[in-house]
Design a protein around this motif. Sequence first.
Motif, PDB file in Angstrom:
ATOM      1  N   THR A  58      -3.815   2.380 -50.903  1.00  0.00           N
ATOM      2  CA  THR A  58      -2.454   2.776 -50.514  1.00  0.00           C
ATOM      3  C   THR A  58      -2.184   4.262 -50.670  1.00  0.00           C
ATOM      4  O   THR A  58      -1.115   4.742 -50.316  1.00  0.00           O
ATOM      5  N   GLY A  59      -3.130   4.997 -51.264  1.00  0.00           N
ATOM      6  CA  GLY A  59      -2.885   6.415 -51.502  1.00  0.00           C
ATOM      7  C   GLY A  59      -2.075   6.638 -52.774  1.00  0.00           C
ATOM      8  O   GLY A  59      -1.818   7.770 -53.157  1.00  0.00           O
ATOM      9  N   LEU A  60      -1.665   5.547 -53.430  1.00  0.00           N
ATOM     10  CA  LEU A  60      -0.851   5.687 -54.640  1.00  0.00           C
ATOM     11  C   LEU A  60      -1.579   5.071 -55.840  1.00  0.00           C
ATOM     12  O   LEU A  60      -2.318   4.113 -55.685  1.00  0.00           O
ATOM     13  N   PRO A  61      -1.334   5.621 -57.037  1.00  0.00           N
ATOM     14  CA  PRO A  61      -2.065   5.126 -58.211  1.00  0.00           C
ATOM     15  C   PRO A  61      -1.598   3.743 -58.681  1.00  0.00           C
ATOM     16  O   PRO A  61      -2.343   3.040 -59.338  1.00  0.00           O
ATOM     17  N   VAL A  62      -0.367   3.387 -58.376  1.00  0.00           N
ATOM     18  CA  VAL A  62       0.128   2.048 -58.727  1.00  0.00           C
ATOM     19  C   VAL A  62       0.713   1.418 -57.476  1.00  0.00           C
ATOM     20  O   VAL A  62       1.144   2.132 -56.565  1.00  0.00           O
ATOM     21  N   PRO A  63       0.741   0.107 -57.423  1.00  0.00           N
ATOM     22  CA  PRO A  63       1.345  -0.523 -56.256  1.00  0.00           C
ATOM     23  C   PRO A  63       2.830  -0.189 -56.188  1.00  0.00           C
ATOM     24  O   PRO A  63       3.559  -0.437 -57.149  1.00  0.00           O
ATOM     25  N   ALA A  64       3.241   0.423 -55.108  1.00  0.00           N
ATOM     26  CA  ALA A  64       4.656   0.756 -54.905  1.00  0.00           C
ATOM     27  C   ALA A  64       4.886   0.869 -53.404  1.00  0.00           C
ATOM     28  O   ALA A  64       3.960   1.233 -52.673  1.00  0.00           O
ATOM     29  N   PRO A  65       6.080   0.543 -52.947  1.00  0.00           N
ATOM     30  CA  PRO A  65       6.342   0.691 -51.511  1.00  0.00           C
ATOM     31  C   PRO A  65       6.355   2.164 -51.129  1.00  0.00           C
ATOM     32  O   PRO A  65       6.782   3.001 -51.934  1.00  0.00           O
ATOM     33  N   ARG A  66       5.922   2.487 -49.946  1.00  0.00           N
ATOM     34  CA  ARG A  66       5.869   3.891 -49.552  1.00  0.00           C
ATOM     35  C   ARG A  66       7.234   4.557 -49.552  1.00  0.00           C
ATOM     36  O   ARG A  66       7.376   5.726 -49.880  1.00  0.00           O
ATOM     37  N   GLU A  67       8.267   3.759 -49.213  1.00  0.00           N
ATOM     38  CA  GLU A  67       9.573   4.436 -49.162  1.00  0.00           C
ATOM     39  C   GLU A  67      10.005   4.946 -50.537  1.00  0.00           C
ATOM     40  O   GLU A  67      10.848   5.836 -50.635  1.00  0.00           O
ATOM     41  N   ALA A  68       9.422   4.397 -51.573  1.00  0.00           N
ATOM     42  CA  ALA A  68       9.766   4.895 -52.909  1.00  0.00           C
ATOM     43  C   ALA A  68       9.563   6.405 -52.989  1.00  0.00           C
ATOM     44  O   ALA A  68      10.261   7.105 -53.719  1.00  0.00           O
ATOM     45  N   ASP A  91      18.531  25.457 -53.011  1.00  0.00           N
ATOM     46  CA  ASP A  91      19.528  25.865 -52.041  1.00  0.00           C
ATOM     47  C   ASP A  91      20.464  26.915 -52.650  1.00  0.00           C
ATOM     48  O   ASP A  91      20.745  27.948 -52.052  1.00  0.00           O
ATOM     49  N   ALA A  92      20.905  26.650 -53.875  1.00  0.00           N
ATOM     50  CA  ALA A  92      21.802  27.586 -54.543  1.00  0.00           C
ATOM     51  C   ALA A  92      21.133  28.937 -54.762  1.00  0.00           C
ATOM     52  O   ALA A  92      21.788  29.973 -54.817  1.00  0.00           O
ATOM     53  N   ALA A  93      19.807  28.921 -54.904  1.00  0.00           N
ATOM     54  CA  ALA A  93      19.086  30.174 -55.118  1.00  0.00           C
ATOM     55  C   ALA A  93      18.777  30.860 -53.787  1.00  0.00           C
ATOM     56  O   ALA A  93      18.151  31.923 -53.756  1.00  0.00           O
ATOM     57  N   GLY A  94      19.167  30.231 -52.702  1.00  0.00           N
ATOM     58  CA  GLY A  94      18.923  30.820 -51.391  1.00  0.00           C
ATOM     59  C   GLY A  94      17.498  30.624 -50.895  1.00  0.00           C
ATOM     60  O   GLY A  94      17.043  31.327 -49.997  1.00  0.00           O
ATOM     61  N   VAL A  95      16.786  29.655 -51.493  1.00  0.00           N
ATOM     62  CA  VAL A  95      15.426  29.382 -51.028  1.00  0.00           C
ATOM     63  C   VAL A  95      15.500  28.222 -50.042  1.00  0.00           C
ATOM     64  O   VAL A  95      15.952  27.134 -50.391  1.00  0.00           O
ATOM     65  N   ARG A  96      15.085  28.471 -48.811  1.00  0.00           N
ATOM     66  CA  ARG A  96      15.152  27.426 -47.788  1.00  0.00           C
ATOM     67  C   ARG A  96      13.842  26.657 -47.762  1.00  0.00           C
ATOM     68  O   ARG A  96      12.791  27.247 -47.503  1.00  0.00           O
ATOM     69  N   VAL A  97      13.893  25.384 -48.074  1.00  0.00           N
ATOM     70  CA  VAL A  97      12.665  24.594 -48.020  1.00  0.00           C
ATOM     71  C   VAL A  97      12.740  23.532 -46.934  1.00  0.00           C
ATOM     72  O   VAL A  97      13.815  23.069 -46.571  1.00  0.00           O
ATOM     73  N   ALA A  98      11.561  23.197 -46.434  1.00  0.00           N
ATOM     74  CA  ALA A  98      11.438  22.089 -45.477  1.00  0.00           C
ATOM     75  C   ALA A  98      10.856  20.893 -46.209  1.00  0.00           C
ATOM     76  O   ALA A  98      10.239  21.041 -47.264  1.00  0.00           O
ATOM     77  N   TYR A  99      11.077  19.699 -45.669  1.00  0.00           N
ATOM     78  CA  TYR A  99      10.506  18.496 -46.286  1.00  0.00           C
ATOM     79  C   TYR A  99      10.113  17.512 -45.196  1.00  0.00           C
ATOM     80  O   TYR A  99      10.851  17.296 -44.240  1.00  0.00           O
ATOM     81  N   ARG A 100       8.933  16.946 -45.347  1.00  0.00           N
ATOM     82  CA  ARG A 100       8.499  15.935 -44.383  1.00  0.00           C
ATOM     83  C   ARG A 100       8.033  14.704 -45.125  1.00  0.00           C
ATOM     84  O   ARG A 100       7.029  14.741 -45.834  1.00  0.00           O
ATOM     85  N   ARG A 101       8.755  13.626 -44.914  1.00  0.00           N
ATOM     86  CA  ARG A 101       8.401  12.418 -45.662  1.00  0.00           C
ATOM     87  C   ARG A 101       6.985  11.945 -45.360  1.00  0.00           C
ATOM     88  O   ARG A 101       6.294  11.421 -46.232  1.00  0.00           O
ATOM     89  N   GLU A 102       6.513  12.164 -44.126  1.00  0.00           N
ATOM     90  CA  GLU A 102       5.191  11.624 -43.796  1.00  0.00           C
ATOM     91  C   GLU A 102       4.066  12.460 -44.430  1.00  0.00           C
ATOM     92  O   GLU A 102       2.930  11.992 -44.546  1.00  0.00           O
ATOM     93  N   VAL A 103       4.407  13.667 -44.842  1.00  0.00           N
ATOM     94  CA  VAL A 103       3.384  14.506 -45.476  1.00  0.00           C
ATOM     95  C   VAL A 103       3.407  14.336 -46.996  1.00  0.00           C
ATOM     96  O   VAL A 103       2.411  14.486 -47.684  1.00  0.00           O
ATOM     97  N   ASP A 104       4.561  14.011 -47.518  1.00  0.00           N
ATOM     98  CA  ASP A 104       4.670  13.871 -48.962  1.00  0.00           C
ATOM     99  C   ASP A 104       3.793  12.707 -49.424  1.00  0.00           C
ATOM    100  O   ASP A 104       3.598  11.737 -48.688  1.00  0.00           O
ATOM    101  N   GLY A 105       3.260  12.822 -50.605  1.00  0.00           N
ATOM    102  CA  GLY A 105       2.383  11.752 -51.087  1.00  0.00           C
ATOM    103  C   GLY A 105       1.896  12.075 -52.478  1.00  0.00           C
ATOM    104  O   GLY A 105       2.496  12.889 -53.179  1.00  0.00           O
ATOM    105  N   TYR A 106       0.808  11.453 -52.832  1.00  0.00           N
ATOM    106  CA  TYR A 106       0.269  11.611 -54.180  1.00  0.00           C
ATOM    107  C   TYR A 106      -0.937  12.536 -54.143  1.00  0.00           C
ATOM    108  O   TYR A 106      -1.799  12.418 -53.268  1.00  0.00           O
TER     109      TYR A 106
END
Lengths: 469, 120, 324
Positions: C18-28, C117-132
């Motif tokens: 699953t790409g994860l160290p413990v069984p967990a749903p991906r949406e977690a 955001d408060a520090a003025g740092v603009r970040v992007a996020y992609r759920r499909e790229v995030d992982g372990y």
Amino acid sequence: MADAIRKLVRRLGPRKVSTDQALVALYAREPSGLQGRAWAVVFPESEDDVRVIARTAYETDTPIYPQGSATSLSGNAVPENGIVVSFERMNRILEVNIIDGNVVVEPGVRLDDLNTVLEREGYMFPVDPASSAVATVGGAINNGAGGLRGAKYGTMREWVLGVNIVLADSEGTLLRLGCRTVKCRQGYDLTRLIVGSEGTLGLVTRAILRIAPLPEDTVYALAFFPGLDSLMGAFTALRRSRINPFMLEFMDSKTVEYASRHLDLPYTPKGDMLLVGIEVNREAAQRVLKDLENLLADHGAERIITAHGVEEARRKHLFTVRKNLFAGQAGLTLDRAGPGRRIRVMIEDIVVPPSRVPEAVKRIRELESKYGLTVFLGGHIGDGNLHPAVGIVEGVDDPQVVEEWFKDVMRIAVQLGGTVSAEHGIGLLKKEGLRYDLESRGSLKALSLMAEIKRVFDPKGLLNPGKLV
Amino acid sequence: MSGPNTIDRLRTWISETAGRCIYCGFCESVCPTRPLGPHRGYGPRGRVAMARLVAEGVTPLSNTVVESVYTCLLCAACETKCPVGLPIADIIRAARRLYTLEAGFSAREEKGRVPAIARR
Amino acid sequence: MLDVRSILSILASNIKATGLPVPAPREALYSWSEGLSIPKDGDTLLYTGGLYQLLPYIEVYSSQLAKLEDKRSGGLLLRAAGRFSSLSRIAGAIVRPSKREVEESKRILQSIVRLLDAAGVRVAYRREVDGYSGVLLYDMGLDDDFKKHFAQVARSLAQTGARTIVTVDPHTTHVLRSVARRLGLLPELEVKTYLELLAENIDNINFKKGRAGTAAIHDSCLYARRENVIAQPRLLLERAGYQILEPRRSGRLTYCCGGPIESIAPKLSSRIALARIGELADTGAERIATMCPICLANLKRASRTAGGPPVVDLSLLLAERLEA
Ligand SMILES: Cc1cc2nc3c(=O)[nH]c(=O)nc-3n(C[C@H](O)[C@H](O)[C@H](O)COP(=O)(O)OP(=O)(O)OC[C@H]3O[C@@H](n4cnc5c(N)ncnc54)[C@H](O)[C@@H]3O)c2cc1C
Ligand code: SF4
Ligand code: SF4
């Protein structure tokens, strides 16, 4: 052997005995590079456990090798066929008595851990071998350890008020020796006899130690001199000025050069080095520091780095070169050895009257060329204790040459009115030196007295056999 | 990725690196597992020494050794005290790697049919 | 001490499947970002590494393992678990984590985004790229499995076109920044923790005025000794109005929370955590600040046992002090 181990397992339970070879190997070594052998390691957790071990060993004629953290440097803690008794699990601080000025501790307590607790009360246990981070009370007592504060506070023998010991006899007899008071006349001073006995007379299961108040403040100076004469001049002047530094460390110029090879320091480490530490009242700190700086400068110090308080001293790296003595020698030897070769570092531990230090240094340097060895040379000049050290690469260096050198250094010590060991003890490496020392005083008889004493305490010769006597 | 060469190289690296340990024990003073564990094998000095013994084939990869190297936190507190500057945590991790390789262990064998620990 | 072989086997097969160290749903992994408007593309990409989100699952998992440590048959049971782990996973044996902890981990990640955001740092996020990141594989000596797993992580990170990766925990930071670099697995990307980014842009952050109480700081071993993140959390806490209290061992000399061996030697692990809580509580601080999900979980549990002060993630302490 099998019988002894079976009995120990039955009497103590399997959790306290291990014959696992990988584990036993960890208890058969010392930093000196000496390597021994043992059948098992036993881990007593109480005085009663220790009595069981002693009794069982007596019953089965099993040699016992007591051990704290095995940081000895003369073979004191290395086993040779028998069981290692490791005191690491008996590591409780039982009492801290500030009013009486003492603590009651088990032997496995590490010196720095004791000091962490005492600091909260504004007190300290002042004996601080360079290994104090791991050295145990039991090991320090049995080695008669000293340390950097030795110039003012002396060695273990000034700080042990009493000990409990277990004898290796049919009962595993427990003796409670000494008092909780500084004044204590209890017939022959058996407590003192145990200090420095290297585990050959009894198993120490508990100790009553004196403690001292932490100084209100401290000042330090690190000075580099153009030669030993000017350094000695400063040392003599310090003594005459009635300042009583608690720390007076010394390294000769060549050693300063070797030991600082890979160090990144905020000053140029060059010349014969003197490190001074003085305890002061807070109000007097600046004045004493100024006086100290002037005194050192007047005697020709070329570079002086001062610090107020131990934090600043650390930050300015005042102790770094001195602390690198052992590791520096090991590093140099390892580099020489290249990968895969084993090394040993032989550390001498001679002591001469402080006034004879320059002569000792000169003669030790002469030996260097005689034997073609690279010698690190530093020590506690405040009490005349010098630690010349050389490295041996196994399969490359001739150990016999080093042994000869070792003996020559001991000879110098005795000839200058000192002796062969100040704080590390006799162990295996200094036995011949001890004999030489006593012989040259016309007191060889003392050696047989010691052997007799050993027999009275340990009739079967089971306690750390082969060491000291 | 991991043939016999890898194992040999790993053994040599451990032996040479851990071989620099002077056994002073200074590292033990700050190791969290040392005072709370049952013996010297629960401290950096013991772990480094065992790694070397195993790498040099002096002792087998017994349960004691596995226990010793796998109870390390890899927190590297020990490295702040080592006078010869050993990469202690890396040595311990290398010993773990040696174990996984020697034991023929890998995710490929998830069916659970893993060979017994290689005893040398 | 639990059976190492079984633990490794469970770990490796979980990650492989699953790409994860413990069984967990991906949406977690990404449910915390729902409803937030974070851009998908940008130079600076947030990669959480999943540890905060997975911790509630790991917690349940470890507490089950810990029960095995007491039992004689622990080794056997575990071995069986190792053998059937893939089976049980397919059968939907995903553990049910504590809801409170899941919510807390979401709040932590949301706070981090708010702070950036408060520090003025603009970040992007992609759920499909995030992982372990695979850090446990690496730590456990399963280097080959780690490399395989991480190659995929590296590929997907590279494909996003981002130039800087922002991390939120010390373990992921260390793997991305030091381990991967050493192994040549992530050559071109710059890796920064959110703490470093916040500290660099601290003057942009508008904290509430006034005092915020006392906080004892628990440095993460990896941050302090490997990644040189020591000054940043202090600067941030101070500017946010906290009075920082240092435990006996702090900064480069910090003392581990015991967490890394939680699944292998649970008892030893908790004894270490208790020892550390003692040191932190001795400062007399009202709260204890952590900056790693593993420290957070382990010390929180220990503090409950010992009746110590609350243990709070640094991001929450800081976000609490943001001007609305
Ligand atoms: C880098 C380095 C620097 C050092 N610097 C100094 C220094 O500045 N000053 C100094 O004095 N020493 C120094 N030493 C030597 C050594 O560290 C000390 O003598 C220390 O006190 C030994 O403590 P230990 O717990 O390691 O004892 P061990 O080495 O384990 O044992 C020492 C002796 O005591 C015996 N023993 C231990 N526990 C008991 C017990 N409970 N009952 C009976 N016998 C016991 C052992 O059999 C052995 O003979 C240094 C060592 C190193 C490696
Ligand atoms: S890295 Fe391992 S051996 Fe070193 S201090 Fe931490 S737990 Fe001990
Ligand atoms: S501090 Fe370094 S040299 Fe000393 S025992 Fe530990 S690993 Fe070996």
